[in-house]
Write a protein that holds these residues in place. Structure first.
Motif, short mmCIF file in Angstrom:
data_model
loop_
_atom_site.label_atom_id
_atom_site.label_comp_id
_atom_site.label_asym_id
_atom_site.label_seq_id
_atom_site.Cartn_x
_atom_site.Cartn_y
_atom_site.Cartn_z
N GLU A 210 0.84 -1.20 0.00
CA GLU A 210 0.00 0.00 0.00
C GLU A 210 0.87 1.25 0.00
OE1 GLU A 210 -1.75 1.77 3.74
OE2 GLU A 210 -3.58 0.92 2.86
N THR A 238 -5.52 0.01 -3.85
CA THR A 238 -5.63 0.19 -2.40
C THR A 238 -6.78 1.13 -2.05
OG1 THR A 238 -4.23 2.15 -2.17
CG2 THR A 238 -3.11 0.01 -2.28
N GLY A 239 -7.37 0.88 -0.90
CA GLY A 239 -8.39 1.78 -0.41
C GLY A 239 -7.85 3.17 -0.13
N LYS A 240 -6.63 3.23 0.38
CA LYS A 240 -6.03 4.52 0.74
C LYS A 240 -5.93 5.46 -0.45
CE LYS A 240 -2.05 6.45 3.23
NZ LYS A 240 -0.76 6.15 3.90
N LYS A 286 -4.72 -6.94 -3.34
CA LYS A 286 -4.48 -6.72 -1.92
C LYS A 286 -5.61 -7.29 -1.08
CE LYS A 286 -1.11 -3.08 -2.74
NZ LYS A 286 -1.12 -3.09 -4.22
N ASP A 290 -9.35 -3.64 1.05
CA ASP A 290 -9.00 -2.78 -0.09
C ASP A 290 -10.00 -2.95 -1.21
OD1 ASP A 290 -6.47 -1.37 0.55
OD2 ASP A 290 -5.65 -3.38 0.74
N GLU A 293 -13.14 -1.10 -0.51
CA GLU A 293 -12.95 0.35 -0.68
C GLU A 293 -12.90 0.73 -2.16
OE1 GLU A 293 -12.55 3.11 1.56
OE2 GLU A 293 -13.61 1.63 2.78
#
Length: 444
Positions: A210, A238-240, A286, A290, A293
């Motif tokens: 991530e 990735t969710g981020k 991932k 994730d 998201e």
């Protein structure tokens, strides 16, 4: 050219689902109406079937020239039309790489002779080809591709001064692969010290982490904001990263857009145990969190496009140990069907699926007269039967590499007909190999 009358289709277009007849004359959609009578046309009964615009896949690797033991434009474009993809944009990291205008046009020449789907190619940026990059014709080339994470040959663009020059110098869409190379090299060295070359696959999303994704994508977005560049971030994983993108303005006003790929929406790190290197992609698949998201961001319009990143390798290549097994997998034959399966599961509406696979790629790349079911637009359309159950088997795979990460998956939709430029190219398993696709043109 043969004209076609599609009767009683359930048309999905621009957030509407409605019953209609559709008349195709020549390369174009002539008429859309509740009832059409026409003479001298081939009538196709579309009762009970969805009629959707063909998917425009904005990221594929068809491996030609130079890597044709894995795939070529003819084999993969045939698999694409069987899968409901009528247009594709192919990446520059072939052999040789498409990093000069001459080499780029060589690829267009191959596609003109062999591609069954409509096509465009991206010009590849490097640390030292800015002058050549600026010659790219915005009306005839999809965009610029930059690898900000490792790629073949010299395509890693890691010189920050060069990056700023590219972002500042072109009005073309810049598409980026974002993974921080320093982070990945550090993580790889750490796990090689523990395991040697045979690193367990479960560590792939930890090596290509991530942090590696977010560092790179956030830096690219900051640079785009600083320079005013038109940026498109490929394959979010990735969710981020999803929180870097906006949904408070219309798509047409966005200078920074994002894509998610089918495999990041379908698989999670729980699948490595069973699938192993067959689901080794860069960026890595991932966690389930994730994935959730990514779906959330797709549905609330922070993510704009669904694509495949179709990148075939042979089974022999994929069977190597971790450090020697290449990343990537074949997806174009099953991508549309996989997303339509999620429609049946209630994850998204069919209108939203069509928006992300067809409408939005056409808008973002400004593709001329494609991506919609509209009178006067090219007849790039697909009939889907939502009442057919079937399982992906190795024998049914059309990719040159001969395998699919979806083997063993049961689907409950099937693509029955695919039209490309008004030509019926795929008809319930039979292919029309007499005609070819066309070069995409862009309204820029």
């Amino acid at each position: 050219m043969q004209s076609y009358l599609l009767k009683n289709a359930t048309v999905v277009n621009e957030n509407k689902v409605f019953k209609s007849d559709v008349l195709i004359e020549g390369a174009y959609i002539k008429t859309i109406a509740e009832h059409i009578d026409a003479e001298g046309v081939e009538v196709i009964d579309a009762e009970g079937k969805y009629l959707i615009p063909g998917m425009i896949d904005d990221q594929v690797h068809f491996r030609e020239p130079g890597l044709t033991h894995k795939a070529n434009i003819a084999t993969e474009s045939k698999a694409a039309i069987a899968g409901g993809i009528t247009s594709f944009i192919e990446m520059p990291n072939t052999v040789p790489q498409a990093t000069t205008q001459e080499l780029l046009e060589d690829k267009f020449a191959i596609a003109k002779e062999t591609s069954y789907a409509n096509y465009s190619f991206m010009f590849g940026g490097t640390n030292d080809n800015l002058e050549e990059l600026l010659k790219t014709d915005p009306k005839n080339v999809a965009g610029i591709k930059l690898f900000l994470g490792s790629s073949t040959g010299n395509m890693l663009v890691d010189n920050e001064e060069v990056l700023k020059k590219i972002f500042s110098s072109t009005e073309l869409l810049i598409a980026v692969h974002c993974e921080d190379e320093g982070t990945i090299r550090k993580n790889t060295a750490e796990y090689k010290e523990k395991f040697g070359d045979d690193i367990p696959m479960k560590y792939h999303p930890i090596i290509r982490s991530e942090e590696a994704c977010y560092l790179s994508s956030s830096k690219a977005i900051a640079l785009a904001k600083e320079t005013g560049a038109r940026l498109h971030v490929f394959h979010l994983s990735t969710g981020k990263e999803t929180h870097l993108f906006r949904n408070d303005i219309p798509l047409e006003e966005k200078q920074i857009t994002a894509e998610v790929c089918v495999h990041h929406l379908w698989f999670s790190d729980a699948d490595y145990e069973k699938k192993g290197t067959h689901i080794k992609w860069n960026p890595a698949v991932k966690t389930a969190e994730d994935r959730a998201e990514l779906w959330k961001a797709l549905l609330d319009d922070r993510i704009d496009i669904i694509a495949t990143d179709h990148a075939p390798h042979t089974l022999e290549e994929k069977s190597n140990v971790y450090t020697k097994a290449p990343s990537g997998g074949p997806l174009v034959q099953h991508a549309v069907i996989a997303i339509l399966e999620k429609v049946k599961e209630g994850v998204l509406s069919i209108e939203k699926a069509v928006e992300k696979m067809s409408h939005n790629p056409a808008k973002i790349f400004k593709v001329q007269k494609r991506g919609f079911i509209k009178e006067g637009y090219y007849a790039d359309v697909v009939l889907v039967d939502p009442k057919v159950s079937w399982e992906v088997t190795r024998e049914s795979v059309l990719y040159k590499c001969g395998w699919s990460p979806f083997e063993g998956v049961a689907f409950s939709n099937a693509i029955t007909h695919t039209f490309v430029n008004g030509n019926l190219m795929y008809n319930e398993g039979a292919f029309n190999e007499e005609v070819k696709g066309e070069r995409l043109v862009f309204d820029r």
